[in-house]
Design a protein around this motif. Structure first.
Motif, PDB file in Angstrom:
ATOM      1  N   VAL A   1      10.152   6.495   0.560  1.00  0.00           N
ATOM      2  CA  VAL A   1      10.744   5.340  -0.116  1.00  0.00           C
ATOM      3  C   VAL A   1      12.044   5.764  -0.780  1.00  0.00           C
ATOM      4  O   VAL A   1      12.088   6.772  -1.498  1.00  0.00           O
ATOM      5  CB  VAL A   1       9.781   4.771  -1.185  1.00  0.00           C
ATOM      6  CG1 VAL A   1      10.407   3.576  -1.885  1.00  0.00           C
ATOM      7  CG2 VAL A   1       8.450   4.387  -0.549  1.00  0.00           C
ATOM      8  N   LEU A   2      13.111   5.005  -0.536  1.00  0.00           N
ATOM      9  CA  LEU A   2      14.417   5.251  -1.137  1.00  0.00           C
ATOM     10  C   LEU A   2      14.852   4.003  -1.888  1.00  0.00           C
ATOM     11  O   LEU A   2      14.854   2.913  -1.323  1.00  0.00           O
ATOM     12  CB  LEU A   2      15.455   5.592  -0.061  1.00  0.00           C
ATOM     13  CG  LEU A   2      15.148   6.797   0.838  1.00  0.00           C
ATOM     14  CD1 LEU A   2      16.139   6.854   1.991  1.00  0.00           C
ATOM     15  CD2 LEU A   2      15.194   8.090   0.040  1.00  0.00           C
TER      16      LEU A   2
ATOM     17  N   GLY B   1       8.613  -5.103  -8.164  1.00  0.00           N
ATOM     18  CA  GLY B   1       7.244  -4.757  -7.803  1.00  0.00           C
ATOM     19  C   GLY B   1       6.887  -3.306  -8.013  1.00  0.00           C
ATOM     20  O   GLY B   1       5.715  -2.950  -8.075  1.00  0.00           O
ATOM     21  N   GLY B   2       7.907  -2.433  -8.104  1.00  0.00           N
ATOM     22  CA  GLY B   2       7.660  -1.022  -8.340  1.00  0.00           C
ATOM     23  C   GLY B   2       6.789  -0.378  -7.285  1.00  0.00           C
ATOM     24  O   GLY B   2       6.839  -0.726  -6.106  1.00  0.00           O
ATOM     25  N   ALA B   3       5.940   0.566  -7.731  1.00  0.00           N
ATOM     26  CA  ALA B   3       5.149   1.374  -6.806  1.00  0.00           C
ATOM     27  C   ALA B   3       4.091   0.575  -6.064  1.00  0.00           C
ATOM     28  O   ALA B   3       3.547   1.060  -5.066  1.00  0.00           O
ATOM     29  CB  ALA B   3       4.481   2.527  -7.560  1.00  0.00           C
ATOM     30  N   THR B   4       3.784  -0.658  -6.497  1.00  0.00           N
ATOM     31  CA  THR B   4       2.811  -1.472  -5.753  1.00  0.00           C
ATOM     32  C   THR B   4       3.339  -1.830  -4.372  1.00  0.00           C
ATOM     33  O   THR B   4       2.551  -2.213  -3.502  1.00  0.00           O
ATOM     34  CB  THR B   4       2.482  -2.772  -6.510  1.00  0.00           C
ATOM     35  OG1 THR B   4       3.659  -3.577  -6.641  1.00  0.00           O
ATOM     36  CG2 THR B   4       1.922  -2.470  -7.893  1.00  0.00           C
ATOM     37  N   LEU B   5       4.650  -1.696  -4.157  1.00  0.00           N
ATOM     38  CA  LEU B   5       5.237  -2.064  -2.872  1.00  0.00           C
ATOM     39  C   LEU B   5       5.192  -0.921  -1.856  1.00  0.00           C
ATOM     40  O   LEU B   5       5.620  -1.100  -0.720  1.00  0.00           O
ATOM     41  CB  LEU B   5       6.680  -2.539  -3.067  1.00  0.00           C
ATOM     42  CG  LEU B   5       6.871  -3.707  -4.037  1.00  0.00           C
ATOM     43  CD1 LEU B   5       8.321  -4.163  -4.038  1.00  0.00           C
ATOM     44  CD2 LEU B   5       5.954  -4.872  -3.690  1.00  0.00           C
ATOM     45  N   TRP B   6       4.725   0.246  -2.269  1.00  0.00           N
ATOM     46  CA  TRP B   6       4.513   1.329  -1.295  1.00  0.00           C
ATOM     47  C   TRP B   6       3.156   1.997  -1.519  1.00  0.00           C
ATOM     48  O   TRP B   6       2.947   3.152  -1.206  1.00  0.00           O
ATOM     49  CB  TRP B   6       5.657   2.341  -1.324  1.00  0.00           C
ATOM     50  CG  TRP B   6       5.971   2.984  -2.650  1.00  0.00           C
ATOM     51  CD1 TRP B   6       5.372   4.068  -3.203  1.00  0.00           C
ATOM     52  CD2 TRP B   6       7.001   2.587  -3.575  1.00  0.00           C
ATOM     53  NE1 TRP B   6       5.947   4.374  -4.409  1.00  0.00           N
ATOM     54  CE2 TRP B   6       6.965   3.489  -4.659  1.00  0.00           C
ATOM     55  CE3 TRP B   6       7.967   1.576  -3.585  1.00  0.00           C
ATOM     56  CZ2 TRP B   6       7.830   3.393  -5.743  1.00  0.00           C
ATOM     57  CZ3 TRP B   6       8.827   1.468  -4.667  1.00  0.00           C
ATOM     58  CH2 TRP B   6       8.762   2.373  -5.723  1.00  0.00           C
ATOM     59  N   GLN B   7       2.203   1.240  -2.008  1.00  0.00           N
ATOM     60  CA  GLN B   7       0.858   1.750  -2.240  1.00  0.00           C
ATOM     61  C   GLN B   7       0.086   1.879  -0.920  1.00  0.00           C
ATOM     62  O   GLN B   7       0.437   1.258   0.086  1.00  0.00           O
ATOM     63  CB  GLN B   7       0.106   0.811  -3.174  1.00  0.00           C
ATOM     64  CG  GLN B   7      -0.127  -0.571  -2.575  1.00  0.00           C
ATOM     65  CD  GLN B   7      -0.730  -1.554  -3.566  1.00  0.00           C
ATOM     66  OE1 GLN B   7      -1.039  -1.211  -4.675  1.00  0.00           O
ATOM     67  NE2 GLN B   7      -0.891  -2.792  -3.123  1.00  0.00           N
ATOM     68  N   SER B   8      -1.002   2.663  -0.962  1.00  0.00           N
ATOM     69  CA  SER B   8      -1.857   2.801   0.220  1.00  0.00           C
ATOM     70  C   SER B   8      -3.069   1.888   0.146  1.00  0.00           C
ATOM     71  O   SER B   8      -3.840   1.814   1.106  1.00  0.00           O
ATOM     72  CB  SER B   8      -2.321   4.255   0.375  1.00  0.00           C
ATOM     73  OG  SER B   8      -3.052   4.674  -0.770  1.00  0.00           O
TER      74      SER B   8
ATOM     75  N   LEU C   1       8.217   8.614  -3.072  1.00  0.00           N
ATOM     76  CA  LEU C   1       9.522   8.182  -3.577  1.00  0.00           C
ATOM     77  C   LEU C   1      10.490   9.356  -3.616  1.00  0.00           C
ATOM     78  O   LEU C   1      10.225  10.373  -4.255  1.00  0.00           O
ATOM     79  CB  LEU C   1       9.358   7.585  -4.975  1.00  0.00           C
ATOM     80  CG  LEU C   1      10.636   7.096  -5.660  1.00  0.00           C
ATOM     81  CD1 LEU C   1      11.245   5.934  -4.879  1.00  0.00           C
ATOM     82  CD2 LEU C   1      10.343   6.664  -7.103  1.00  0.00           C
ATOM     83  N   PHE C   2      11.621   9.203  -2.913  1.00  0.00           N
ATOM     84  CA  PHE C   2      12.719  10.159  -2.969  1.00  0.00           C
ATOM     85  C   PHE C   2      13.803   9.592  -3.888  1.00  0.00           C
ATOM     86  O   PHE C   2      14.047   8.392  -3.896  1.00  0.00           O
ATOM     87  CB  PHE C   2      13.325  10.401  -1.579  1.00  0.00           C
ATOM     88  CG  PHE C   2      12.590  11.418  -0.747  1.00  0.00           C
ATOM     89  CD1 PHE C   2      11.226  11.570  -0.851  1.00  0.00           C
ATOM     90  CD2 PHE C   2      13.273  12.199   0.163  1.00  0.00           C
ATOM     91  CE1 PHE C   2      10.537  12.490  -0.070  1.00  0.00           C
ATOM     92  CE2 PHE C   2      12.601  13.129   0.959  1.00  0.00           C
ATOM     93  CZ  PHE C   2      11.230  13.277   0.843  1.00  0.00           C
TER      94      PHE C   2
ATOM     95  N   VAL D   1      12.619  14.922  -5.009  1.00  0.00           N
ATOM     96  CA  VAL D   1      11.233  14.589  -5.326  1.00  0.00           C
ATOM     97  C   VAL D   1      10.880  15.262  -6.644  1.00  0.00           C
ATOM     98  O   VAL D   1      11.069  16.477  -6.803  1.00  0.00           O
ATOM     99  CB  VAL D   1      10.266  15.063  -4.221  1.00  0.00           C
ATOM    100  CG1 VAL D   1       8.825  14.708  -4.578  1.00  0.00           C
ATOM    101  CG2 VAL D   1      10.651  14.440  -2.890  1.00  0.00           C
ATOM    102  N   LEU D   2      10.376  14.486  -7.605  1.00  0.00           N
ATOM    103  CA  LEU D   2      10.044  15.038  -8.910  1.00  0.00           C
ATOM    104  C   LEU D   2       8.965  16.117  -8.796  1.00  0.00           C
ATOM    105  O   LEU D   2       8.028  16.002  -8.002  1.00  0.00           O
ATOM    106  CB  LEU D   2       9.555  13.923  -9.838  1.00  0.00           C
ATOM    107  CG  LEU D   2      10.628  12.950 -10.355  1.00  0.00           C
ATOM    108  CD1 LEU D   2       9.969  11.822 -11.139  1.00  0.00           C
ATOM    109  CD2 LEU D   2      11.653  13.668 -11.212  1.00  0.00           C
TER     110      LEU D   2
END
Length: 378
Positions: free
Chosen positions: A192-193, A201-208, A219-220, A227-228
């Motif tokens: 995710v970039l 929507g934040g992280a809910t938009l790339w959840q599994s 997330l990059f 990456v943190l």
């Protein structure tokens, strides 16, 4: 007869006929594993899988314009709407409509001031906001029939990413990562970039969702560490880190043997991938190897518009990730620009907003499509 005695005295034929969950199950598992349809319990959950049929597409880059850009001002001309500009909404429509922030009795139709013209051999129409995308019109497929009843940002974003407007469902990148596996041993299968503000929507938009967490997006970042927590803290020798990872791996495998929790297998795979990413991620994020003409074509070298340059660099990074086997790259285009202007969520300030954000999107997105076409990636 006592149940135990009956088991002792059963014939060989009876034993084989009634052992579907025993020898039959073992045989079936062996056959499925040979065909690549069933992985063994210690197999990498991100390993590439054989699809049901040979696909033409091997990866996907999804550009999501957070804030809901108006198709009426970008690529969907409505001459009749322009004729009715300023008129009240018809009663038969008003009775069925729902509005989030405006009063129904004040609703007025609003046309667009943009100029549309056809592009390419296909004649696809774009407004003057998107001159660069018009140059790659023949590489695009325009779908005008999709619609939804959602009218707020977060439910609409969830719908676009996971097919439903509620929490807890896997996103499209997770499904692709789950179904096809990762084509890279050293990078996540789902990256995710984001540019600037990103999406509400934040992280809910790339959840599994209900899939194992291995298949969630990673997330990059476009600035600083990609990456943190990927790099070792100061004072931690690589030998000590390796010893720690080996210990964790031993403990996790021992626990997995006892309870068979797939999340533990995901954890093992994630730790191993993170170790390999320490070597691969810095290289892929370094764009100094890109030719000057590539940076210029994307707009990544534009000092007058740093927000556009940041999104352009994300587009280049997305292409580089796909070249290295990543299955799905999610690009969020919805950044704060200079002067505090918002994203595509224009409302009554469409011109003010789109004068800024159409420029941020148009050139980098078109250059990425053309670049990928020339590299045989489309």
């Amino acid at each position: 007869m006592h149940p135990i005695q009956s088991q002792l005295e059963q014939t060989r034929r009876n034993f084989l006929a009634t052992s579907a969950s025993g020898l039959g199950g073992v045989a079936l598992a062996s056959l499925l594993a040979e065909d690549g349809l069933l992985a063994n319990e210690f197999a990498n959950p991100l390993a590439p899988r054989k699809p049901h049929f040979q696909p033409q597409a091997k990866a996907c880059i999804n550009i999501f314009m957070a804030g809901a850009p108006s198709h009426l001002d970008l690529f969907d001309p409505k001459p009749e709407l322009n004729k009715r500009d300023g008129q009240s909404l018809p009663k038969e429509v008003l009775d069925k409509a729902r509005f989030a922030f405006i009063k129904p009795d004040t609703v007025k139709l609003m046309g667009t001031k943009r100029v549309f013209k056809p592009h390419g051999q296909c004649g696809m129409e774009f407004s003057d906001y998107l001159p660069h995308l018009g140059t790659v019109a023949d590489d695009l497929l325009m779908v005008r029939s999709m619609h939804t009843d959602e009218f707020n940002h977060h439910p609409g974003q969830l719908l676009m990413q996971s097919g439903v407007s509620r929490f807890g469902m896997p996103t499209v990148g997770s499904w692709i990562n789950y179904g096809l596996g990762n084509g890279s041993n050293n990078l996540p299968g789902y990256v995710v970039l984001t540019a600037g503000r990103g999406s509400s929507g934040g992280a809910t938009l790339w959840q599994s969702g209900f899939l194992p967490s291995t298949y969630a997006g990673v997330l990059f970042r476009s600035k600083g560490e990609p990456v943190l927590n990927l790099s070792n803290p100061k004072g931690l020798p690589s030998e000590l880190q390796h010893a720690g990872l080996e210990t964790l791996n031993t403990v996790n495998k021992g626990r997995f043997e006892k309870i068979k929790d797939p999340e533990i297998a995901s954890r093992i795979a994630s730790y191993e991938l993170a170790a390999r990413m320490q070597l691969s991620v810095p290289e892929i994020g370094d764009l100094s190897s890109e030719p000057a003409h590539i940076l210029k074509s994307y707009g990544a070298d534009d000092p007058s518009n740093p927000t556009k340059a940041g999104f352009a660099k994300n587009c280049i990074l997305a292409r580089r990730l796909i070249e290295r086997g990543v299955r799905f790259v999610q690009l969020f285009n919805g950044a704060y620009a200079s002067g505090g202007k918002l994203n595509w969520d224009g409302h009554s300030k469409l011109k003010e907003q789109y004068d800024v954000h159409a420029e941020i999107l148009d050139q980098p997105a078109a250059a990425m499509i053309e670049d990928m076409r020339q590299r045989g990636l489309l």
